[in-house]
Design an enzyme around this catalytic site. Structure first.
Site, PDB file in Angstrom:
ATOM      1  N   CYS A  84      49.659  51.652  66.153  1.00 35.65           N
ATOM      2  CA  CYS A  84      50.010  50.305  65.673  1.00 35.65           C
ATOM      3  C   CYS A  84      49.419  49.224  66.569  1.00 35.65           C
ATOM      4  O   CYS A  84      48.911  48.207  66.084  1.00 35.65           O
ATOM      5  CB  CYS A  84      51.521  50.159  65.533  1.00 35.65           C
ATOM      6  N   CYS A 126      50.515  47.721  60.586  1.00 35.91           N
ATOM      7  CA  CYS A 126      51.147  48.527  61.642  1.00 35.91           C
ATOM      8  C   CYS A 126      52.025  49.638  61.073  1.00 35.91           C
ATOM      9  O   CYS A 126      52.338  50.606  61.758  1.00 35.91           O
ATOM     10  CB  CYS A 126      51.924  47.655  62.627  1.00 35.91           C
ATOM     11  N   CYS A 148      51.986  41.690  55.674  1.00 35.04           N
ATOM     12  CA  CYS A 148      51.000  42.616  56.233  1.00 35.04           C
ATOM     13  C   CYS A 148      51.683  43.955  56.478  1.00 35.04           C
ATOM     14  O   CYS A 148      52.801  44.001  56.966  1.00 35.04           O
ATOM     15  CB  CYS A 148      50.437  42.070  57.550  1.00 35.04           C
ATOM     16  N   ASP A 181      69.541  40.628  55.823  1.00 40.23           N
ATOM     17  CA  ASP A 181      68.534  39.881  56.564  1.00 40.23           C
ATOM     18  C   ASP A 181      68.575  38.369  56.308  1.00 40.23           C
ATOM     19  O   ASP A 181      67.596  37.662  56.471  1.00 40.23           O
ATOM     20  CB  ASP A 181      67.178  40.555  56.294  1.00 40.23           C
ATOM     21  N   CYS A 191      46.444  46.421  65.045  1.00 39.84           N
ATOM     22  CA  CYS A 191      46.839  45.038  64.722  1.00 39.84           C
ATOM     23  C   CYS A 191      45.671  44.081  64.965  1.00 39.84           C
ATOM     24  O   CYS A 191      45.245  43.896  66.104  1.00 39.84           O
ATOM     25  CB  CYS A 191      48.046  44.621  65.562  1.00 39.84           C
TER      26      CYS A 191
END
Length: 307
Positions: A192, A242, A239, A132, A196
């Site tokens: 999800c 979700c 966070c 990543d 949110c």
């Protein structure tokens, strides 16, 4: 040659397992035709916010043969990070992936060892490892390699495992046997989207990255917009909402990577401790943690915004 392909593929997958990876899938390296228009549209809608690096290397993001000469295969790997430990219930929330040491270093070391094993056993194989930190569409490659499907929250989801794992790749110039994609199992679920608090999931499978709590608390370098006040539900770094509400994550099992074990001092921090934390203590407690990405000043800004 067919026998070699099968033999090499089996060897790579068994080595990945030995190194602690959750699973390994392999795709033929080439241009991601379906992803190209999606990525272009997403960028045109400015869903990357201030993450301008996502606009760079557009062609390389879609074609791994531009990253590794004569690339033949993309080896996708998953590494579980789901923790068995929980934070103090009276604490500001930190995303689960950041409980232990910075995953970039942990996974990079495993990938180097995997590449070394491949070169030692198979011979002259050229490749590069990605965690990543380079223009690789890791979720797209993992989905193409049959490791899961991209869910409505845009995370890769796997039926028996959920989605609390890191994705990494080796791009190599070796022909292998290729896996096939699995079907989508989100069905009519909208958990999800409904959960949110900042409405970042603007439509099923489309996330406005510039509205995500993770973006505000990690990527955004300036002040958090005041219209987001009261919407963060105590998340100070990243966070997991979700993912926490995703039904598939009821199958999540604790990781067995010692380097992802959290510092006990971090787990015990209360909101009062966070409010009073000094820069010296922050540096000690989070010595090799991804939380350092926000720097001390960033964490203090986030906590001040939560009050």
């Amino acid at each position: 040659m067919i026998d070699n392909k099968a033999k090499y593929t089996q060897f790579i997958k068994s080595e990945a397992k030995r190194l602690g990876f959750l699973s390994c899938g392999i795709s033929k390296a080439g241009f991601l035709e379906q992803e190209a228009p999606r990525l272009e549209k997403w960028l045109n809608q400015n869903y990357n916010g201030q993450m301008s690096y996502m606009e760079n290397h557009f062609d390389k993001r879609l074609d791994p043969t531009l990253l590794v000469d004569d690339a033949k295969s993309v080896v996708s790997l998953l590494l579980n990070y789901y923790p068995s430990e929980k934070q103090n219930s009276d604490s500001y929330k930190i995303s689960k992936y950041a409980y232990g040491q910075d995953y970039h270093f942990v996974i990079k070391d495993k990938l180097k060892e995997l590449l070394f094993s491949i070169e030692s056993t198979i011979g002259n194989v050229t490749g590069r490892a990605f965690v990543d930190s380079a223009p690789v569409l890791d979720r797209a490659w993992a989905a193409k390699s049959g490791l899961g499907w991209i869910g409505k929250n845009s995370n890769l989801i796997t039926q028996k495992v959920g989605s609390f794992y890191f994705i990494a790749e080796l791009i190599i110039d070796l022909d292998l046997e290729y896996d096939t994609a699995v079907t989508d199992h989100c069905g009519s679920c909208t958990a999800c989207l409904d959960a949110c608090p900042t409405d970042a999931i603007v439509a099923p499978y489309v996330v406005d990255g510039s509205k995500c709590i993770s973006y505000y608390t990690i990527e955004l370098k300036e002040n958090i917009p005041l219209d987001m006040k009261g919407k963060f539900e105590d998340w100070a770094f990243g966070c997991d909402i979700c993912q926490d509400v995703c039904p598939w994550n009821r199958f999540s099992k604790s990781h067995n990577e010692p380097l992802f074990n959290p510092n006990p001092e971090f787990l015990s921090l209360s909101k009062k401790d966070w409010d009073e934390i000094t820069e010296e203590t922050f540096k000690v407690v989070f010595k090799n943690s991804p939380i350092k990405r926000t720097k001390f000043s960033g964490i203090k800004r986030n906590i001040a915004f939560l009050k």
